[in-house]
Design a protein around this motif. Structure first.
Motif, PDB file in Angstrom:
ATOM      1  N   ALA A 134       1.414  -1.142   0.031  1.00 58.71           N
ATOM      2  CA  ALA A 134       0.051   0.279   0.285  1.00 58.71           C
ATOM      3  C   ALA A 134       0.661   1.235   0.087  1.00 58.71           C
ATOM      4  O   ALA A 134       0.668   1.996  -0.543  1.00 58.71           O
ATOM      5  N   ARG A 160     -11.362   5.522   3.779  1.00 60.55           N
ATOM      6  CA  ARG A 160     -12.538   5.073   3.687  1.00 60.55           C
ATOM      7  C   ARG A 160     -12.994   5.745   2.428  1.00 60.55           C
ATOM      8  O   ARG A 160     -13.233   6.709   2.887  1.00 60.55           O
ATOM      9  N   SER A 200      -4.683   2.305   6.366  1.00 60.89           N
ATOM     10  CA  SER A 200      -5.273   0.111   6.308  1.00 60.89           C
ATOM     11  C   SER A 200      -7.096   0.753   5.770  1.00 60.89           C
ATOM     12  O   SER A 200      -6.973  -0.303   5.353  1.00 60.89           O
ATOM     13  N   PRO A 201      -7.071   1.192   6.064  1.00 61.63           N
ATOM     14  CA  PRO A 201      -8.883   0.894   5.207  1.00 61.63           C
ATOM     15  C   PRO A 201      -9.264   1.872   3.551  1.00 61.63           C
ATOM     16  O   PRO A 201     -10.291   1.700   3.087  1.00 61.63           O
ATOM     17  N   GLY A 202      -7.951   2.214   2.966  1.00 59.45           N
ATOM     18  CA  GLY A 202      -7.901   2.226   1.638  1.00 59.45           C
ATOM     19  C   GLY A 202      -7.641   1.673   0.286  1.00 59.45           C
ATOM     20  O   GLY A 202      -7.895  -0.036   1.225  1.00 59.45           O
ATOM     21  N   ALA A 203      -8.101   1.762  -0.232  1.00 58.59           N
ATOM     22  CA  ALA A 203      -8.523   0.499  -1.414  1.00 58.59           C
ATOM     23  C   ALA A 203      -8.347   1.614  -2.883  1.00 58.59           C
ATOM     24  O   ALA A 203      -8.439   2.943  -3.761  1.00 58.59           O
ATOM     25  N   LEU A 204      -7.748   0.348  -3.919  1.00 61.82           N
ATOM     26  CA  LEU A 204      -7.534   0.859  -5.717  1.00 61.82           C
ATOM     27  C   LEU A 204      -8.747   0.534  -5.920  1.00 61.82           C
ATOM     28  O   LEU A 204      -8.685  -0.837  -5.990  1.00 61.82           O
ATOM     29  N   LEU A 205      -9.633   0.851  -6.841  1.00 60.68           N
ATOM     30  CA  LEU A 205      -9.327   0.096  -8.241  1.00 60.68           C
ATOM     31  C   LEU A 205      -8.631   0.421  -9.184  1.00 60.68           C
ATOM     32  O   LEU A 205      -8.664   1.084 -10.051  1.00 60.68           O
ATOM     33  N   LEU A 225      -1.826   4.349   0.826  1.00 58.59           N
ATOM     34  CA  LEU A 225      -3.637   3.993   1.070  1.00 58.59           C
ATOM     35  C   LEU A 225      -2.554   3.851   2.699  1.00 58.59           C
ATOM     36  O   LEU A 225      -1.822   3.881   3.102  1.00 58.59           O
ATOM     37  N   LEU A 259     -18.214   3.946  -4.422  1.00 60.25           N
ATOM     38  CA  LEU A 259     -17.455   2.067  -5.692  1.00 60.25           C
ATOM     39  C   LEU A 259     -18.334   1.716  -6.913  1.00 60.25           C
ATOM     40  O   LEU A 259     -17.820   1.791  -7.565  1.00 60.25           O
ATOM     41  N   ARG A 316      -9.344   5.712  -6.378  1.00 60.39           N
ATOM     42  CA  ARG A 316      -8.073   5.516  -6.081  1.00 60.39           C
ATOM     43  C   ARG A 316      -8.861   6.246  -4.273  1.00 60.39           C
ATOM     44  O   ARG A 316      -9.401   7.335  -4.342  1.00 60.39           O
ATOM     45  N   TRP A 317      -8.894   5.897  -2.919  1.00 61.01           N
ATOM     46  CA  TRP A 317      -9.396   5.452  -1.758  1.00 61.01           C
ATOM     47  C   TRP A 317      -8.415   5.640  -1.132  1.00 61.01           C
ATOM     48  O   TRP A 317      -8.276   4.901  -0.420  1.00 61.01           O
TER      49      TRP A 317
END
Length: 50
Positions: free
Chosen positions: A5, A31, A12-17, A10, A38, A27-28
């Protein structure tokens, strides 16, 4: 923080699409603010509104 990450900044609660070709479509770092974030990102990516 998970090691993979770090390059994407990112939390720990982040995310990638990520698209199949490796392009980061969304990209988040943390959260997503809205529960529908999404679904909205998928809609932009595919051209199909949610």
């Amino acid at each position: 923080m998970v090691q993979h990450a770090r390059p994407y900044e990112l939390g720990s609660p982040g995310a990638l699409l990520v698209r199949p070709d490796g392009h980061i479509a969304a990209r988040w770092p943390d959260r997503p603010q809205a529960p529908a974030a999404l679904a909205e990102a998928f809609g932009r990516l595919t051209g199909v509104p949610v």
